[in-house]
Design an enzyme around this catalytic site. Structure first.
Site, mmCIF file in Angstrom:
data_model
loop_
_atom_site.group_PDB
_atom_site.id
_atom_site.type_symbol
_atom_site.label_atom_id
_atom_site.label_comp_id
_atom_site.label_asym_id
_atom_site.label_seq_id
_atom_site.Cartn_x
_atom_site.Cartn_y
_atom_site.Cartn_z
ATOM 1 N N LYS C 86 22.603 38.357 41.332
ATOM 2 C CA LYS C 86 22.588 36.739 41.753
ATOM 3 C C LYS C 86 23.799 36.182 41.889
ATOM 4 O O LYS C 86 24.173 35.240 42.778
ATOM 5 C CB LYS C 86 21.497 36.059 41.047
ATOM 6 C CG LYS C 86 20.131 36.605 41.228
ATOM 7 C CD LYS C 86 19.521 36.140 42.577
ATOM 8 C CE LYS C 86 18.205 36.901 42.643
ATOM 9 N NZ LYS C 86 17.587 36.644 43.909
ATOM 10 N N GLU C 108 16.888 26.347 43.703
ATOM 11 C CA GLU C 108 15.439 26.769 43.409
ATOM 12 C C GLU C 108 15.962 28.155 42.393
ATOM 13 O O GLU C 108 16.558 28.942 42.736
ATOM 14 C CB GLU C 108 14.464 26.876 44.449
ATOM 15 C CG GLU C 108 14.497 28.290 44.832
ATOM 16 C CD GLU C 108 15.786 28.897 45.604
ATOM 17 O OE1 GLU C 108 15.873 30.301 45.407
ATOM 18 O OE2 GLU C 108 16.554 28.213 46.215
ATOM 19 N N SER C 379 19.394 45.856 39.977
ATOM 20 C CA SER C 379 19.822 44.663 40.516
ATOM 21 C C SER C 379 20.034 43.531 39.106
ATOM 22 O O SER C 379 20.516 42.642 39.372
ATOM 23 C CB SER C 379 18.637 43.974 41.294
ATOM 24 O OG SER C 379 17.386 44.241 40.601
HETATM 25 C C1 LIG Z 1 17.211 41.086 38.894
HETATM 26 C C2 LIG Z 1 16.586 40.842 40.073
HETATM 27 N N1 LIG Z 1 16.476 41.682 41.054
HETATM 28 C C3 LIG Z 1 15.934 41.328 42.264
HETATM 29 C C4 LIG Z 1 15.376 40.068 42.300
HETATM 30 C C5 LIG Z 1 14.603 39.935 43.531
HETATM 31 O O1 LIG Z 1 15.574 38.960 44.586
HETATM 32 P P1 LIG Z 1 16.146 39.784 45.901
HETATM 33 O O2 LIG Z 1 14.990 40.406 46.427
HETATM 34 O O3 LIG Z 1 16.463 38.629 46.625
HETATM 35 O O4 LIG Z 1 17.235 40.461 45.333
HETATM 36 C C6 LIG Z 1 15.731 39.157 41.678
HETATM 37 C C7 LIG Z 1 15.126 37.693 41.589
HETATM 38 O O5 LIG Z 1 15.262 36.829 40.761
HETATM 39 C C8 LIG Z 1 16.345 39.459 40.278
HETATM 40 O O6 LIG Z 1 16.382 38.525 39.163
#
Ligand SMILES: Cc1ncc(COP(=O)(O)O)c(C=O)c1O
Ligand SMILES: Cc1ncc(COP(=O)(O)O)c(C=O)c1O
Lengths: 415, 278, 415, 278
Positions: C86, C108, C379
């Site tokens: 993020k 948000e 992620s």
């Molecule tokens: C660790 C992590 N992965 C994935 C996501 C999903 O978001 P996005 O699909 O925008 O990557 C989030 C959302 O809070 C997250 O914290």
């Protein structure tokens, strides 16, 4: 050949059943770590990069630099996998245990950072792992307990004494004495019998190896001062190691001043963990070093708001460097550490471990004495400390604390 | 030298208790009971706050003794006060030796500790966390003040390290029957014979300890060639149970004396068995 | 010139009062982000490195590779400052807001990861920051709420609806509509009106920029498959972006299958967040995209064990790439995600976010279809999810879950 | 065209309520009461689950209407059932337009929605999240089915965007009196006059909304040059209070009627004031 001593400090004060293991470890340390036999050091460095995320930045801290009118840089060990410098050492030792043919890893942990780092390294290298942790520490470092379990480690609560790091170390030594032939004890700091203090320093010295080169890149010269917090002293020695020969670089080891530097002999309690600043020479957990002890030589219960600094001893090499005048032993109390925690979080967007916050507390109090280019080691991140910080902040009237009422409102009372 | 003599005529029974566990007076009574039960020497623990080589039984003893107020100076006074003939060996950890300040000379360290021990009538030391490599200063002080310095040989001790210890040891050698920490066990380890073999040609008597609990254990150990048995946790258990139950000191002392008799008798039986074998 | 559409998806469906801000943002996006005016992109990259810790490793996962008999690599976004991808976006947007002369940041957050990243970036760049967060999410993501507060952000609980991300976004849009002239809204994923989806993708595409080069370095070629979880889809688009033109690379967007793919129209609840796999085209939060909605067009409450995937929409570009057949939309249910969470933690020593765990759940179920070289984006890290994982694990009978009894014993009942 | 006519003779009073708030029947009574009170046209909300442009008052109305079971098809039936003469404008969000399936033709989307609206007797739309840039398909459908498409001009709307809206708008232009979301305010914004100036040369009537609460507000707005006032939250507050208190529908309807009178009177007073000024 490695030496077991740093001046008069160090040595190998352990029960006889451990001596052969320590000789075996010394041999392995010399061959693999010092001489890169079988490419150990190469593999270690590669895993530190790929699994650990090294190299880590030396970040210019804009707000602090402005605040103190000096160039402040942050060595970002908080970005290491696991959230603290601890993985440098844990990964090195677990890997070494593999090279030595050991089948099992044990470790002690106080703040839980060394335990989580060891559990992560053990999971990564597929080694069974058992962690000893004082009951008090289990209570005050729950997130780290979760993390160790989730990484597949066994946690054994230690109920003796006050249930903190000192007792956990003793208990781990007991396990080791029983299972020494197949077990490696991953000690968590530059403490314990030789070769641990040297070996842990070597694994951690990647911090100063990077920081020294990065200082040259960013400012074209070496820093005037390097500041690190000191519990056992592993992030400290790691941050200092490659600067020790640079006489122009001041080295500051910041201990936990706790609530007071004075001591309650009767109760055997020191309301601080400032063994370098206030301790006497003695022998604890395998090494001669500076200790918090009473006049009979009984070890005191130390205290600090940060579990990771809450230890009555300190690395023997650090004790030696302080005696030699090479390292300045200083300390910062609980209140100042908490203030520094909030300040770094709010001004720089980096939430430090409470241990780390002590280094920034020192900066706040003595920035004008540190020269024009200061490197502070961010030994770890503060996620593990959030509950403690909330509690301790509520007890105090700190200038920089945030208002936490939203948590109470939404959860409907009780933080 | 007093310590070797304890093993001279027959296999020795050497009990361990922590001085001051669970109180100064009771502890005194217990030590004396052990002598009545047949102890040939007594390893008397000077409690240290970090007893890293002890299992939970002796940890418990150490905690009780510290809570009862035991300190090094009170320890020496305690020894001076004891009404026993057999030699006393001070078992402790190095920091207490290192920190010790002699109340009269003001000197600090191993020499002060050895001097005060000699004054109190102690015959020697087992310093659990002091391997031969670090024992130089204490060894010198022992020589000066006529104290023995006992070393522990572990199942893992081999080669050079054995030789180094052979050079430094006096009084007796403490042969650790198994890996690990102190504590009574249900069985006797196979490692014992191998360990004894490794020190067979040493000039000092060989006492085996760690995990010996019954007369039968003692018998087997002596028949395996030991010159004596060292028993700690099995005795400390009796003290701990008595303390927990609130039993009168005299009753607990009687139990200790009886246990001592059992262990001494076992050792003697072992000697007979060994004599028959050879 | 940037376009507002991806095929039929995207666009700018917002109240008129926001349109000028969106035009201003489009202009700033084109000048600073696309054309590096005033060195914006250089500064962004430098801060990503020094503050964020980039580049981040592409790590060979030894246990998983053996388990699946394919070379599995982990793109370690969990090592980014803050613990998730993020920050790539939050730092970019807060910096852009500075270049635009805005005085205040709002955002948000659902899982709290975007909120913490924004709070950190705002603290780092000295911008006042207010975060809207649903009450339900505040309760299930406490550690992240602490972190935002500690970084000096204000948290405003959103009590409408079910109190999750959807409501928090609506509330943030309301704030923005009121204060638009001096405020920048840092949207947390590749959603919202143009130029947000393109801009957030661009900030996140550093993931695939690195991963592509690292794939070449490590395996001498591009991967056969790239797998990422998809909530809004920002880590997804970031991980895919530089591979989209490489037709030989399979791209897998793994959505939260929740407890079931079927839907309760009556209650307006979808027990999943699989908008790509099961949703219909519609307009939400400023963009035309795939949505979880009932036949009237009312938006459904989505559900997932992972708060960060719990959103009824998805990025319009991803919807387009799925329609085009370039991206495979797949999904993994709560149980499989939890299993994967434990597996990665135990086997690799990497504790993933529950969001991330979905990507590994897909790997577990379909590894044999993915070719011989698979990159999975980690992620984020799972520290924020520990309590949820404990609770959800206790409810289930999972094969790989650790025994957590030590926590109960020591804390004396109640986890 | 019906909508422009509502502003033809005198300043128009255009109330907003959400259809179905707090129940279908009550809502019907309220709409009729508003007409009795002097409404010249009615903006009737078709509730959407994500009302991003509304403040808490109208959010509340939307939630109540949805809970009462309001759907697009019930909305059209509701309009057909209404016993009012003044034109009805459907105020909603684009997803409901986009998703709408005509019950007879089976067609889906803006055209189906416009067709059904026309069938129900609706005269036009305000689609809150549909800027002129995205309005093409709905604009076409409106032309086909003779519906007006009202746009909102915000205080921030300037330049090209104004021109684009001027091209698409019909019925009236909704001049947003201040930044932000809907909601009754204590004061009237200074921005109103500036906004009115910006659309002065547009051919459609100018109705000002956002935050108008009292007759006095209405008077000031009209005297500033508006052709009408749009009032939502101040009326919805009356419905919400009545609902919370459990008051009979008739009582609440009376209060709405009275409030409508106050607002309409204010608007008329404003027109007189303006006439005097000029
Ligand atoms: C660790 C992590 N992965 C994935 C996501 C999903 O978001 P996005 O699909 O925008 O990557 C989030 C959302 O809070 C997250 O914290
Ligand atoms: C973040 C952090 N910093 C510092 C320390 C203190 O250890 P050392 O002095 O060995 O670096 C700890 C110990 O847990 C720690 O977690």
């Amino acid at each position: 050949m490695s030496t077991t001593k740093f001046g008069e400090y160090g040595g190998q004060y352990v029960p006889e059943s451990l001596m052969p293991a320590i000789e075996e470890l010394t041999d392995a340390y010399e061959r693999y770590v010092l001489d890169n036999e079988d490419g150990f050091t190469d593999e270690f460095r590669e895993r530190l990069a790929d699994f650990g995320g090294r190299p880590l930045p030396l970040q210019h801290a804009e707000s602090l630099s402005a605040r103190y009118d000096t160039e402040v840089y942050l060595k970002r060990e908080d970005l290491l996998h696991g959230g603290a410098h601890k993985l440098n050492n844990a990964l090195g030792q677990v890997l070494l245990a593999k090279y030595m043919g050991k089948e099992r890893i044990i470790a002690e942990t106080g703040a839980g950072q060394h335990g989580t780092a060891t559990a992560m390294a053990a999971a990564h290298l597929d080694m069974p792992c058992e962690i000893y942790m004082g009951e008090t520490d289990i209570r005050r470092q729950r997130p780290n307990v979760f993390r160790m379990k989730i990484n597949g480690a066994e946690i054994t609560p230690v109920t003796t004494g006050r249930g903190t790091l000192k007792e956990a170390i003793s208990e781990t030594i007991r396990d080791w004495a029983t299972t020494v032939e197949r077990t490696h004890y991953v000690i968590g700091s530059v403490v314990g019998p030789a070769p641990f203090p040297s070996m842990v320093r070597d694994f951690q010295s990647v911090i100063s190896e990077e920081a020294r080169a990065q200082s040259r890149e960013k400012e074209g010269r070496l820093p005037d001062a390097v500041v690190a917090c000191a519990g056992g002293g592993s992030n400290t020695m790691g941050t200092f190691a490659n600067f020790v020969d640079d006489d122009e670089v001041g080295l500051y080891a910041v201990e936990a001043g706790g609530s007071s530097l004075s001591v309650d002999e009767e109760e055997g309690v020191a309301p601080n963990s400032a063994s370098l600043s206030t301790g006497d020479e003695g022998v604890l957990h395998g090494a001669r070093t500076k200790l918090l002890q009473d006049s009979d030589g009984q070890i005191m219960e130390s205290h600090s708001v940060s579990a990771g600094l809450d230890y009555a001893g300190v690395g023997p090499e650090l004790a030696h460097l302080v005696d030699e005048g090479r390292v300045d032993a200083v300390n910062v109390d609980d209140d100042a550490a908490l203030e520094a925690f909030h300040r770094l979080s709010q001004d720089e967007g980096v939430i430090p471990a409470l241990e780390t916050a002590h280094a920034f507390g020192y900066l706040e109090e003595h920035a004008d004495e540190l020269g024009e280019f200061v490197v502070v080691n961010v030994s770890g991140r503060g996620d593990k400390d959030l509950e403690t910080v909330l509690e301790e902040t509520e007890k105090r009237d700190l200038e920089v604390a945030p208002d936490m009422s939203v948590l109470r409102e939404v959860s409907g009372g009780g933080l | 030298m007093g310590l070797e003599e304890a093993f001279a005529d027959e296999p020795a029974f050497v009990p361990y208790v922590a001085a001051g566990d669970p109180s100064i007076e009771a502890s005194k009574a217990y030590v004396e009971a052990l002598e009545r039960g047949g102890a040939d020497a007594i390893e008397l623990g000077l409690p240290f706050s970090e007893p890293i080589a002890e299992g939970s039984t002796i940890q418990g003893a150490v905690v009780r003794a510290l809570e009862a107020g035991m300190t090094p100076d009170r320890y020496f006074a305690f020894v001076e006060d004891l009404d026993v003939e057999v030699p006393i060996v001070c078992m402790t950890y190095y920091n207490l030796v290192y920190q010790y300040t002699h109340p009269e000379t003001g000197e600090q360290g191993p020499r002060a500790f050895a001097r005060r021990s000699a004054e109190a009538g102690i015959e020697g030391f087992v310093v659990v966390d002091l391997p031969a490599e670090e024992a130089g200063p204490l060894r010198e002080a022992c020589d000066e003040f006529d104290q023995d310095l006992v070393f522990i040989v572990a199942p893992t001790t081999r080669g050079d390290r054995l030789d180094r210890m052979a050079d430094h040891v006096s009084g007796y050698v403490y042969v650790q029957a198994r890996l690990g920490v102190t504590g009574a066990r249900e069985d006797v380890s196979d490692q014992t014979e191998q360990s004894l073999a490794r020190v067979a040609d040493w000039s000092v008597p060989k006492a085996v300890g760690f995990g010996i609990k019954t007369g039968e254990h003692a018998e087997r150990i002596v028949s395996a060639g030991a010159d004596g048995v060292i028993v700690g946790s099995a005795l400390v258990d009796i003290i701990a149970d008595g303390h927990a139950a609130g039993d009168p000191t005299a009753d607990v002392a009687d139990r200790l004396e009886a246990k001592a008799r059992e262990l001494k008798a076992g050792a003697l039986a072992g000697a007979r068995a060994e004599a028959e074998q050879s």
